[in-house]
Design a protein around this motif. Sequence first.
Motif, PDB file in Angstrom:
ATOM      1  N   ARG A  41      47.504  40.910  45.651  1.00  0.00           N
ATOM      2  CA  ARG A  41      48.778  40.183  45.484  1.00  0.00           C
ATOM      3  C   ARG A  41      48.600  38.665  45.208  1.00  0.00           C
ATOM      4  N   ALA A  42      47.860  38.023  45.773  1.00  0.00           N
ATOM      5  CA  ALA A  42      47.899  36.638  45.572  1.00  0.00           C
ATOM      6  C   ALA A  42      47.069  36.097  44.290  1.00  0.00           C
ATOM      7  N   THR A  43      45.965  36.813  43.979  1.00  0.00           N
ATOM      8  CA  THR A  43      45.032  36.541  42.838  1.00  0.00           C
ATOM      9  C   THR A  43      45.213  37.502  41.639  1.00  0.00           C
ATOM     10  N   GLY A  44      45.870  38.568  41.731  1.00  0.00           N
ATOM     11  CA  GLY A  44      45.854  39.643  40.593  1.00  0.00           C
ATOM     12  C   GLY A  44      44.539  40.345  40.284  1.00  0.00           C
ATOM     13  N   ILE A  45      43.503  40.053  41.133  1.00  0.00           N
ATOM     14  CA  ILE A  45      42.290  40.851  40.975  1.00  0.00           C
ATOM     15  C   ILE A  45      42.256  42.555  41.230  1.00  0.00           C
ATOM     16  N   SER A  46      41.710  43.158  40.751  1.00  0.00           N
ATOM     17  CA  SER A  46      41.428  44.582  41.208  1.00  0.00           C
ATOM     18  C   SER A  46      39.988  44.796  41.346  1.00  0.00           C
ATOM     19  N   PRO A  47      39.558  44.818  42.519  1.00  0.00           N
ATOM     20  CA  PRO A  47      37.864  44.780  43.106  1.00  0.00           C
ATOM     21  C   PRO A  47      37.256  46.051  43.138  1.00  0.00           C
ATOM     22  N   PHE A  48      38.161  46.821  42.829  1.00  0.00           N
ATOM     23  CA  PHE A  48      37.894  48.481  42.989  1.00  0.00           C
ATOM     24  C   PHE A  48      37.583  49.054  41.674  1.00  0.00           C
ATOM     25  N   LEU A  49      38.155  48.592  40.513  1.00  0.00           N
ATOM     26  CA  LEU A  49      37.974  49.319  39.178  1.00  0.00           C
ATOM     27  C   LEU A  49      36.513  49.302  38.815  1.00  0.00           C
ATOM     28  N   PRO A  50      36.002  50.211  38.331  1.00  0.00           N
ATOM     29  CA  PRO A  50      34.729  50.410  37.726  1.00  0.00           C
ATOM     30  C   PRO A  50      34.764  49.467  36.322  1.00  0.00           C
ATOM     31  N   VAL A  51      33.623  48.770  35.932  1.00  0.00           N
ATOM     32  CA  VAL A  51      33.604  47.777  34.845  1.00  0.00           C
ATOM     33  C   VAL A  51      32.956  48.702  33.889  1.00  0.00           C
ATOM     34  N   THR A  52      33.450  48.780  32.789  1.00  0.00           N
ATOM     35  CA  THR A  52      32.758  49.664  31.552  1.00  0.00           C
ATOM     36  C   THR A  52      32.378  48.320  30.417  1.00  0.00           C
ATOM     37  N   THR A  53      31.315  48.942  29.535  1.00  0.00           N
ATOM     38  CA  THR A  53      31.211  48.098  28.570  1.00  0.00           C
ATOM     39  C   THR A  53      31.171  49.075  27.360  1.00  0.00           C
TER      40      THR A  53
END
Length: 325
Positions: free
Chosen positions: A10-22
């Motif tokens: 909530r404070a940063t808007g970051i989703s640290p658990f979503l897989p990164v795709t290229t």
Amino acid sequence: MEKFSQFRDRATGISPFLPVTTPLSAVSILTHTLLFIFRLPFFIAYAASYFMLFHHLPLPVVARKMALWGLMAIPGIWWVDLQLDGVKRGTLSDQPLQRFPHPGSIIAANFSSPIDAVYLAAIFDPIFTVSYPGERRVQRVSLFGAIMQALSPVRTTAPPDAKLVDIEDLLEAYPDRVIAVFPECGTSNGKAILPFSPSLVETPSDVAMFPVSIRYTPSDVTTPVPGLWLGFLWNLLSRPTTCIRVRIAESQMNTAAAKVNGAHTSNGSSELKYRKEGSPDASADEQRVLDRVGEALARLSRVKRVGLTMKDKAAFVNAYNTKKS
């Protein structure tokens, strides 16, 4: 991925658990597939030979390190950008030994990929540990165990059969080794630093703790979702090279332990009782120590700290797997 918006900090808007795709073009998919098919049998054969045979041979440490660099060379991990915080490029060799993680010290590293453990083993040959939320003790694991931990199911508590030990006991048992701690208790996608386990505050006051940031380019080799081994191997083996960026901060000392040990006596008796009772919650002084290490890791990684815990990750993984199925 709006379905997973509730798993944004909530404070940063970051989703640290979503897989990164290229994203890949049609031509890129073809070339990546050919490279993956070519490398996969060599990588599996080399890894199996190392962990089943070579690792157990009574060989010098330098031999194991060279073998691990060979393992990383197969997927193209050729270039590592290593820097000490506050030290100019080209002057690393001039720095004293105490400026690097050394025997009898602690590595507090961020955790985002199985490569983390392989790289740390190839450089420092540490004793690996697993931290659990709210648990002051750690579980010692092998290099293979640390690699597997990166894609293991989420743990919100220590498993009943885990053999937990104090960091201080590991330091006494292995005075000639570095102790590696992953205080976040689980992997992220490298875009944030997760809340820490209190395991680090069991470090003696005279032992140096080195925050070590490990980041990857491209970052799709991170493994925030458990069990996706095939996806990880595809991302690792299908591209020409993967670069590692490593930053080592100045050492931090556990000043909370110093107070408990009598450096300050204003509330020493209550603090000592608090520690002896093994409370899973960190005291105010201990939390400040964890915050210093966390801020150092966030600064080195050029990311922010978030408040999402392993309970949030477990809920995310359940929602993610439900959507996939």
